[in-house]
Design an enzyme around this catalytic site. Structure first.
Site, PDB file in Angstrom:
ATOM      1  N   ASP A 198       0.063  34.507 -11.320  1.00 56.96           N
ATOM      2  CA  ASP A 198      -1.353  34.177 -11.433  1.00 56.96           C
ATOM      3  C   ASP A 198      -1.539  32.915 -12.285  1.00 56.96           C
ATOM      4  O   ASP A 198      -0.902  32.764 -13.331  1.00 56.96           O
ATOM      5  CB  ASP A 198      -2.058  35.370 -12.102  1.00 56.96           C
ATOM      6  CG  ASP A 198      -3.567  35.281 -12.050  1.00 56.96           C
ATOM      7  OD1 ASP A 198      -4.111  35.277 -10.938  1.00 56.96           O
ATOM      8  OD2 ASP A 198      -4.204  35.223 -13.118  1.00 56.96           O
ATOM      9  N   GLU A 229      19.469  36.960 -12.069  1.00 60.06           N
ATOM     10  CA  GLU A 229      20.335  38.056 -12.551  1.00 60.06           C
ATOM     11  C   GLU A 229      20.444  39.139 -11.484  1.00 60.06           C
ATOM     12  O   GLU A 229      21.260  40.040 -11.577  1.00 60.06           O
ATOM     13  CB  GLU A 229      19.731  38.705 -13.817  1.00 60.06           C
ATOM     14  CG  GLU A 229      19.809  37.827 -15.055  1.00 60.06           C
ATOM     15  CD  GLU A 229      18.912  38.363 -16.196  1.00 60.06           C
ATOM     16  OE1 GLU A 229      18.332  39.471 -16.060  1.00 60.06           O
ATOM     17  OE2 GLU A 229      18.796  37.649 -17.203  1.00 60.06           O
TER      18      GLU A 229
HETATM   19  C1  NOJ Z   1      -6.544  34.111  -9.978  1.00 60.84           C
HETATM   20  C2  NOJ Z   1      -6.802  35.443  -9.345  1.00 60.84           C
HETATM   21  O1  NOJ Z   1      -6.482  35.357  -7.977  1.00 60.84           O
HETATM   22  C3  NOJ Z   1      -8.257  35.747  -9.585  1.00 60.84           C
HETATM   23  O2  NOJ Z   1      -8.677  36.876  -8.871  1.00 60.84           O
HETATM   24  C4  NOJ Z   1      -8.465  35.939 -11.063  1.00 60.84           C
HETATM   25  O3  NOJ Z   1      -9.841  36.106 -11.320  1.00 60.84           O
HETATM   26  C5  NOJ Z   1      -7.971  34.728 -11.855  1.00 60.84           C
HETATM   27  N1  NOJ Z   1      -6.702  34.239 -11.387  1.00 60.84           N
HETATM   28  C6  NOJ Z   1      -7.825  35.065 -13.320  1.00 60.84           C
HETATM   29  O4  NOJ Z   1      -6.734  35.914 -13.520  1.00 60.84           O
END
Ligand code: NOJ
Length: 566
Positions: free
Chosen positions: A219, A270
């Site tokens: 993310d 790993e």
């Molecule tokens: C990207 C994620 O896809 C989204 O849903 C989220 O709100 C933001 N990152 C923050 O984590």
């Protein structure tokens, strides 16, 4: 039942399985509810493994299922090495991973390294600890400006609207320091200059890898390293990459972020096969390679098609550029039209302007940002174009990412009552932006709800309300209908498996500017007609088409796969 010491068997030791995988994104809370609490759960996913197997995907990516207050749909993580009790237990995860692996499906989990939730034990420690303490050093705490520190350290804004700083109350009850949050205030940003943060994430990567996760979706991969001291007051900061030299934006895509992924790569390697990763990095195509390099995460999302119009020239340019970029790094490209953050592509393409994450109505309003009038959607056209685009995508070299419900042709549920909305974007913007709930409404599994229940999602309604028209998209009815969107996806995914060979593509001269024509090894011809007039297909056997081919002609807004023998 597999234990962490004895992980669920992976499906294959092929180290390259990810290069041309069809990956299906599950938003766990909205997929399938096994216990009738209105929230989807891990046992619900396990129960649907036969459906996923029949669909013919190679992997699932699970959006976060960790303990969370759901301030941002689970992207506010309380504990990275556990399962939200409302979604199940670690044993349920093991059981689910084992069932998916037994069905030949890999498991990708979502890692959220930019921020924790404000309920995470580290953040609670930071609140209880004094200024300058090691506990506060895991996050980004600063003194405020003004006589009594009453002003935030700077005027930067958060992605979800409002300021990016929140003031805390010190343990003695006095107003205190401020902490930085790129997203909601419940999502404090971690300080990636702190070695303890690095170590903890390596532990998390090993934890899920040992439990049988085959890969990770990372993310906000381009946001971890920041320069909070940059002397910029611009309120536009979030959206103005052009103001800075490449790699030097105070918040995004800084060059030093890649040292983090070099460490992660050592952990991935790993394992046998090495664990994979895909970066969620909203960066320019030229900057994607660094995330996708074999020394880094290995693959990165390419959102270019998702942001493009339904337009032959734009598609061709994007495909050619991304394939060339991927080949130069040794990775494979990724393709995606829909996910949990954007308006579903069957809806975007039915709006007068399909471009952008939201799609735009006739009044120019962005559906994601401002909501929209469903009367503006040409539903039939949206689905027709979405199927054409998807069939084109599934023929491209590289990985195709699908979002739950698109195989049903599901439309965005745009008209959610304000009282039921959950997305922080909606709240932080005081309702001006409607946010992303419309693509997160639980799936309709059955056309007929039992009293008080949902369309087969669970026994007691669903955490976001399903509109009555969801019945028309129910998976159960589509499974029995050879002409359904679901049958089309199944056929396409099965054929893709049969036809896929080397990762190459040869462009063919097309009869028309609105047409793209390419060939994959083995005589697999792909013709996509973005215009409205029918076009002649090459002589051969039509294997699959997104609309009916008559007299060797492909109708408008359609794609066909044709086998042409040499
Ligand atoms: C990207 C994620 O896809 C989204 O849903 C989220 O709100 C933001 N990152 C923050 O984590």
């Amino acid at each position: 039942m597999p234990t962490p010491a004895e992980p669920a068997a992976t499906t294959t030791h092929d180290a390259d399985w990810w290069r041309q995988a069809a990956v299906y994104q599950i938003y766990p809370r909205s997929f399938s509810d096994s216990n009738g609490d209105g929230l989807g759960d891990l046992k619900g996913i396990t129960a649907r493994v036969p459906y996923l197997k029949e669909l013919g995907i190679d992997a699932v990516w699970l959006s976060p299922f960790y303990p969370s207050a759901l301030a941002d749909g689970g992207y506010d993580v309380d504990d990275y090495r556990n399962v939200d009790p409302r979604l199940g237990t670690l044993e349920d995860f093991d059981e689910m991973a084992a069932a998916l692996h037994a069905a030949g499906i890999k498991v990708i989990v979502d890692i959220v390294p930019n921020h924790t939730s404000d309920r995470h034990v580290w953040f609670q420690e930071a609140l209880a600890a004094p200024k300058g303490s090691a506990a506060r050093g895991r996050y980004i705490f600063r003194d405020g400006r003004g006589e009594n520190g009453e002003l935030p350290p700077n005027e930067w804004t958060s992605i979800f609207g409002g300021g990016a700083w929140e003031r805390v109350t010190e343990p003695d009850g006095t107003p205190g320091q401020w902490y930085f949050h790129l997203f909601a205030k419940e999502q404090p940003d971690l300080d990636w200059d702190n070695p303890e943060v690095h170590e903890d994430f390596l532990t998390t990567l090993r934890f899920w890898s040992d439990r049988g996760a085959d890969g990770f979706r990372v993310d906000v991969a381009h946001g971890l390293k920041k320069d909070l001291n940059a002397e910029v007051a611009s309120l536009d900061l979030l959206h103005r990459a052009d103001l800075f030299r490449e790699g030097e934006h105070p918040l995004w895509d800084r060059d030093e972020v890649h040292s983090i992924y070099a460490e992660w790569r050592k952990v991935f390697n790993e394992y046998n096969p090495p664990r994979t990763a895909v970066a969620e990095a909203w960066v320019h195509a030229d900057r994607r390679a660094a995330y996708a390099s074999p020394e880094g995460l290995g693959q990165a999302f390419n959102f270019d098609l998702l942001e493009a119009d339904f337009d032959a020239e734009q598609f061709r340019e994007i495909i050619a550029k991304n394939l060339a970029e991927a080949a130069a790094t040794g990775t494979s490209s990724t393709w995606v039209f829909s996910n949990h953050d954007v308006v579903r592509h069957a809806t975007r393409y039915g709006l007068p302007k399909g471009s952008g994450r939201g799609g735009k109505g006739a009044d120019g309003k962005d559906w994601l940002l401002e909501g929209g009038d469903p009367a503006q959607i040409d539903v039939a056209r949206g689905l027709r174009r979405a199927k054409a685009a998807t069939l084109l995508m599934l023929a491209l070299p590289g990985s195709a990412y699908l979002y739950q419900g698109e195989e049903l042709g599901l439309q965005e549920a745009g008209q959610i009552p304000d009282a039921d909305r959950q997305d922080p974007t909606f709240f932080r913007n005081k309702g001006v932006e409607v946010g992303r709930d419309g693509c997160r409404v639980p799936l309709p599994w059955e056309a007929t709800p039992t009293e008080g229940s949902s369309f087969g999602f669970g026994a007691n309604g669903s955490h976001l309300p399903q509109p009555a028209w969801f019945a028309d998209y129910a998976a159960g009815a589509q499974a029995a209908d050879a002409g359904s969107t679901l049958a089309f996806y199944r056929r396409a995914l099965a054929l893709r498996h049969e036809l896929q060979g080397a990762e190459s593509l040869g462009w063919q001269d097309a009869s028309d500017d609105d047409v793209l024509h390419f060939v994959r090894p083995g005589g697999w011809h792909v013709v996509a007609n973005f215009g409205t007039a029918p076009v002649e297909l090459p002589a051969g056997e039509t294997l699959l088409a997104s609309a009916e081919v008559e007299g060797g002609k492909l109708p408008g807004e359609a794609t066909a796969w044709v086998s042409v023998s040499a």
